[in-house]
Design an enzyme around this catalytic site. Structure first.
Site, PDB file in Angstrom:
ATOM      1  N   CYS A   1       0.824  -1.205   0.000  1.00 39.24           N
ATOM      2  CA  CYS A   1       0.000   0.000   0.000  1.00 39.24           C
ATOM      3  C   CYS A   1       0.861   1.258   0.000  1.00 39.24           C
ATOM      4  O   CYS A   1       1.903   1.299   0.649  1.00 39.24           O
ATOM      5  CB  CYS A   1      -0.873   0.055   1.250  1.00 39.24           C
ATOM      6  SG  CYS A   1      -1.891  -1.393   1.555  1.00 39.24           S
ATOM      7  N   CYS A   2       0.400   2.253  -0.711  1.00 38.92           N
ATOM      8  CA  CYS A   2       0.909   3.614  -0.599  1.00 38.92           C
ATOM      9  C   CYS A   2      -0.263   4.537  -0.935  1.00 38.92           C
ATOM     10  O   CYS A   2      -1.376   4.061  -1.180  1.00 38.92           O
ATOM     11  CB  CYS A   2       2.132   3.858  -1.488  1.00 38.92           C
ATOM     12  SG  CYS A   2       1.843   3.852  -3.265  1.00 38.92           S
ATOM     13  N   TRP A   3      -0.036   5.828  -0.938  1.00 37.53           N
ATOM     14  CA  TRP A   3      -1.153   6.760  -1.079  1.00 37.53           C
ATOM     15  C   TRP A   3      -1.991   6.475  -2.324  1.00 37.53           C
ATOM     16  O   TRP A   3      -3.205   6.372  -2.250  1.00 37.53           O
ATOM     17  CB  TRP A   3      -0.646   8.195  -1.069  1.00 37.53           C
ATOM     18  CG  TRP A   3      -1.737   9.202  -0.906  1.00 37.53           C
ATOM     19  CD1 TRP A   3      -2.093  10.171  -1.805  1.00 37.53           C
ATOM     20  CD2 TRP A   3      -2.622   9.354   0.204  1.00 37.53           C
ATOM     21  NE1 TRP A   3      -3.155  10.900  -1.314  1.00 37.53           N
ATOM     22  CE2 TRP A   3      -3.492  10.414  -0.077  1.00 37.53           C
ATOM     23  CE3 TRP A   3      -2.777   8.671   1.412  1.00 37.53           C
ATOM     24  CZ2 TRP A   3      -4.493  10.828   0.799  1.00 37.53           C
ATOM     25  CZ3 TRP A   3      -3.773   9.083   2.282  1.00 37.53           C
ATOM     26  CH2 TRP A   3      -4.610  10.149   1.967  1.00 37.53           C
ATOM     27  N   THR A   4      -1.351   6.287  -3.472  1.00 34.11           N
ATOM     28  CA  THR A   4      -2.101   5.971  -4.700  1.00 34.11           C
ATOM     29  C   THR A   4      -2.093   4.483  -5.015  1.00 34.11           C
ATOM     30  O   THR A   4      -2.908   4.012  -5.795  1.00 34.11           O
ATOM     31  CB  THR A   4      -1.518   6.700  -5.928  1.00 34.11           C
ATOM     32  OG1 THR A   4      -0.194   6.207  -6.174  1.00 34.11           O
ATOM     33  CG2 THR A   4      -1.507   8.202  -5.730  1.00 34.11           C
TER      34      THR A   4
ATOM     35  N   LEU B   1      -4.124   3.829  -0.411  1.00 32.65           N
ATOM     36  CA  LEU B   1      -4.577   4.250   0.912  1.00 32.65           C
ATOM     37  C   LEU B   1      -5.608   5.378   0.798  1.00 32.65           C
ATOM     38  O   LEU B   1      -6.450   5.534   1.672  1.00 32.65           O
ATOM     39  CB  LEU B   1      -3.388   4.728   1.748  1.00 32.65           C
ATOM     40  CG  LEU B   1      -2.356   3.665   2.100  1.00 32.65           C
ATOM     41  CD1 LEU B   1      -1.125   4.313   2.724  1.00 32.65           C
ATOM     42  CD2 LEU B   1      -2.946   2.605   3.013  1.00 32.65           C
TER      43      LEU B   1
END
Length: 149
Positions: free
Chosen positions: A64-67, A108
């Site tokens: 997972c990461c922001w996008t 996320l």
């Protein structure tokens, strides 16, 4: 099933992901912001989770990461990993079925609790296709990995 999970941020959806996987009976191996003292950079923690899949320490991973984009890019640099960025259940199901994806990448920012559960339901319900054309495509991707080593 052993599942490596990484996130570059300690966000509610990342914590929910870990809890949901454990509730479903999976053993979770945490990386990045989900493990005290670990490097939370998206490239580093996504690689760590993906590498566990490639080396057999985990059957699958969720990165997972922001996008979700950076996490999927980093994971896909690890030979043997087929990471799929999935924003909905249909994409998750297709990634498992047609691409034999072994790493799920999530945003996320975009993934809500109900959507997370739908994506996980689809991901775990799907099995890799045994269709000859689908197997040839996956074998081609595996050959690309072998050439890059």
């Amino acid at each position: 099933m052993r599942i490596s999970v990484s996130s570059d941020m300690d966000e509610p959806v990342a914590r929910l992901l870990v809890a949901e996987l454990r509730e479903r009976g999976h053993e979770v191996r945490a990386h990045g912001a989900l493990r005290a003292g670990a490097d939370p950079q998206w490239a580093v923690c996504s690689e760590a989770a993906a590498r566990e899949v490639a080396e057999g320490a985990a059957e699958q991973a969720v990165v997972c990461c922001w996008t979700g984009t950076g996490a999927s890019i980093a994971a896909n640099k690890v030979p043997g990993v087929r990471a799929a960025l999935c924003a909905d259940a249909a994409t998750a199901e297709g990634a498992r079925r047609w691409n034999d994806a072994n790493v799920l990448a999530l945003s996320l920012r975009l993934t809500s609790e109900p959507l997370l559960k739908e994506i996980l339901d689809a991901w775990f319900a799907a099995a890799p296709s045994q269709d000859e054309e689908d197997r040839r495509n996956v074998a081609h991707v595996e050959a690309l990995d072998a050439r890059s080593r």
